[in-house]
Motif scaffolding. Structure first.
Motif, PDB file in Angstrom:
ATOM      1  N   VAL A 296     -31.102   4.172 -12.829  1.00 48.40           N
ATOM      2  CA  VAL A 296     -31.898   4.609 -11.684  1.00 48.40           C
ATOM      3  C   VAL A 296     -33.078   3.679 -11.444  1.00 48.40           C
ATOM      4  O   VAL A 296     -33.438   3.391 -10.299  1.00 48.40           O
ATOM      5  CB  VAL A 296     -32.355   6.067 -11.887  1.00 48.40           C
ATOM      6  N   ASP A 297     -33.696   3.169 -12.515  1.00 49.38           N
ATOM      7  CA  ASP A 297     -34.814   2.243 -12.332  1.00 49.38           C
ATOM      8  C   ASP A 297     -34.357   0.984 -11.593  1.00 49.38           C
ATOM      9  O   ASP A 297     -35.110   0.427 -10.787  1.00 49.38           O
ATOM     10  CB  ASP A 297     -35.425   1.868 -13.678  1.00 49.38           C
ATOM     11  N   ASP A 298     -33.136   0.536 -11.859  1.00 48.86           N
ATOM     12  CA  ASP A 298     -32.596  -0.622 -11.144  1.00 48.86           C
ATOM     13  C   ASP A 298     -32.498  -0.344  -9.645  1.00 48.86           C
ATOM     14  O   ASP A 298     -32.720  -1.234  -8.817  1.00 48.86           O
ATOM     15  CB  ASP A 298     -31.202  -0.981 -11.668  1.00 48.86           C
ATOM     16  N   VAL A 299     -32.124   0.881  -9.304  1.00 47.16           N
ATOM     17  CA  VAL A 299     -32.012   1.256  -7.891  1.00 47.16           C
ATOM     18  C   VAL A 299     -33.367   1.127  -7.208  1.00 47.16           C
ATOM     19  O   VAL A 299     -33.483   0.576  -6.104  1.00 47.16           O
ATOM     20  CB  VAL A 299     -31.475   2.694  -7.752  1.00 47.16           C
ATOM     21  N   LEU A 300     -34.422   1.599  -7.864  1.00 46.84           N
ATOM     22  CA  LEU A 300     -35.762   1.505  -7.288  1.00 46.84           C
ATOM     23  C   LEU A 300     -36.201   0.052  -7.151  1.00 46.84           C
ATOM     24  O   LEU A 300     -36.816  -0.323  -6.148  1.00 46.84           O
ATOM     25  CB  LEU A 300     -36.761   2.283  -8.153  1.00 46.84           C
ATOM     26  N   ARG A 301     -35.846  -0.771  -8.131  1.00 54.62           N
ATOM     27  CA  ARG A 301     -36.204  -2.191  -8.045  1.00 54.62           C
ATOM     28  C   ARG A 301     -35.469  -2.868  -6.900  1.00 54.62           C
ATOM     29  O   ARG A 301     -36.038  -3.704  -6.184  1.00 54.62           O
ATOM     30  CB  ARG A 301     -35.908  -2.896  -9.372  1.00 54.62           C
ATOM     31  N   ALA A 302     -34.197  -2.531  -6.716  1.00 52.10           N
ATOM     32  CA  ALA A 302     -33.435  -3.098  -5.608  1.00 52.10           C
ATOM     33  C   ALA A 302     -34.035  -2.692  -4.274  1.00 52.10           C
ATOM     34  O   ALA A 302     -34.129  -3.505  -3.333  1.00 52.10           O
ATOM     35  CB  ALA A 302     -31.973  -2.654  -5.693  1.00 52.10           C
ATOM     36  N   ALA A 303     -34.448  -1.449  -4.183  1.00 58.63           N
ATOM     37  CA  ALA A 303     -35.071  -0.961  -2.952  1.00 58.63           C
ATOM     38  C   ALA A 303     -36.367  -1.710  -2.664  1.00 58.63           C
ATOM     39  O   ALA A 303     -36.626  -2.148  -1.543  1.00 58.63           O
ATOM     40  CB  ALA A 303     -35.322   0.539  -3.052  1.00 58.63           C
ATOM     41  N   GLU A 304     -37.191  -1.872  -3.704  1.00 55.45           N
ATOM     42  CA  GLU A 304     -38.467  -2.572  -3.535  1.00 55.45           C
ATOM     43  C   GLU A 304     -38.264  -4.036  -3.174  1.00 55.45           C
ATOM     44  O   GLU A 304     -39.102  -4.634  -2.480  1.00 55.45           O
ATOM     45  CB  GLU A 304     -39.287  -2.443  -4.816  1.00 55.45           C
ATOM     46  N   ALA A 305     -37.146  -4.627  -3.625  1.00 52.48           N
ATOM     47  CA  ALA A 305     -36.857  -6.022  -3.328  1.00 52.48           C
ATOM     48  C   ALA A 305     -36.342  -6.228  -1.905  1.00 52.48           C
ATOM     49  O   ALA A 305     -36.186  -7.364  -1.462  1.00 52.48           O
ATOM     50  CB  ALA A 305     -35.834  -6.573  -4.323  1.00 52.48           C
ATOM     51  N   GLY A 306     -36.060  -5.121  -1.211  1.00 47.16           N
ATOM     52  CA  GLY A 306     -35.608  -5.227   0.167  1.00 47.16           C
ATOM     53  C   GLY A 306     -34.113  -5.272   0.347  1.00 47.16           C
ATOM     54  O   GLY A 306     -33.631  -5.673   1.413  1.00 47.16           O
TER      55      GLY A 306
END
Length: 205
Positions: free
Chosen positions: A116-126
């Motif tokens: 799930v943390d990866d999902v948030l990082r992907a979202a923040e990366a655009g």
């Protein structure tokens, strides 16, 4: 491009090209707006560059004729050569911003996520989409995350201002796809499963 409801990922060792093309053509009975929610993702890392390029050309032609989308795994050079709609980036790929700098602001960029943390990082990366896997057991992919991971990812995304699609991958077939959508996924991706020319829909009830 629209967020795919279903992404078919190539792996010739499990799904030979003629079988993949037959599965893709089965979506031709759907209306255009539904066909636009189907994507094919060129993967097959065991192929040579020349063979991957040739396969990509055939799949680009097939998806264009259908009105579906065409994505390329990792290889930004092939994505450019083939006129792909976008790319899927793995853990060792370039950054989302770098992919957009090369492919253009309108390119669809999805990112592989294993928590799930990866999902948030992907979202923040655009990224346009975060592909969370493995949801269910699948060969060589480790401990499945389960539907709870989709629910948690959806809840945490809802608390942010990030606009990213959540896609589910790993052990998903036509029977399991509705549960993924119900748990919060916007779409599913699969290698081996045959969806019979029907887009997965949220589970009733």
């Amino acid at each position: 491009m629209l967020t795919p409801r279903l992404t078919l990922i190539t792996q010739a060792s499990d799904v030979p090209e003629p079988v993949l093309l037959a599965r893709l053509s089965a979506f031709g009975a759907l209306p255009p707006e539904a066909r636009a929610r189907v994507a094919v993702q060129l993967r097959d890392p065991e192929l040579s560059g020349a063979a991957l390029h040739a396969l990509g050309r055939r799949l680009r032609d097939a998806t264009a004729a259908l009105g579906a989308s065409f994505l390329v795994n990792d290889r930004l050079d092939l994505a450019l050569l083939l006129g792909a709609d976008g790319v899927h980036l793995g853990g060792r790929s370039v950054a989302v911003a770098d992919a957009r700098a090369l492919l253009g602001a309108d390119a669809f960029v999805s990112v592989a996520c294993h928590g799930v943390d990866d999902v948030l990082r992907a979202a923040e990366a655009g990224a346009d989409a975060a592909v969370l896997s493995p949801i269910f057991a699948t060969p060589g992919k480790g401990q499945p995350l389960g539907l709870a991971a989709l629910r948690e990812a959806r809840a945490r995304l809802a608390a942010t201002s990030c606009n990213v699609a959540l896609l589910a991958l790993g052990g998903i077939d036509a029977a399991l796809a509705p549960a993924c959508l119900e748990a919060g996924a916007d779409g599913v991706a699969a290698i081996r499963a045959d969806f019979g020319g029907a887009l997965p829909a949220p589970r009733a009830g």
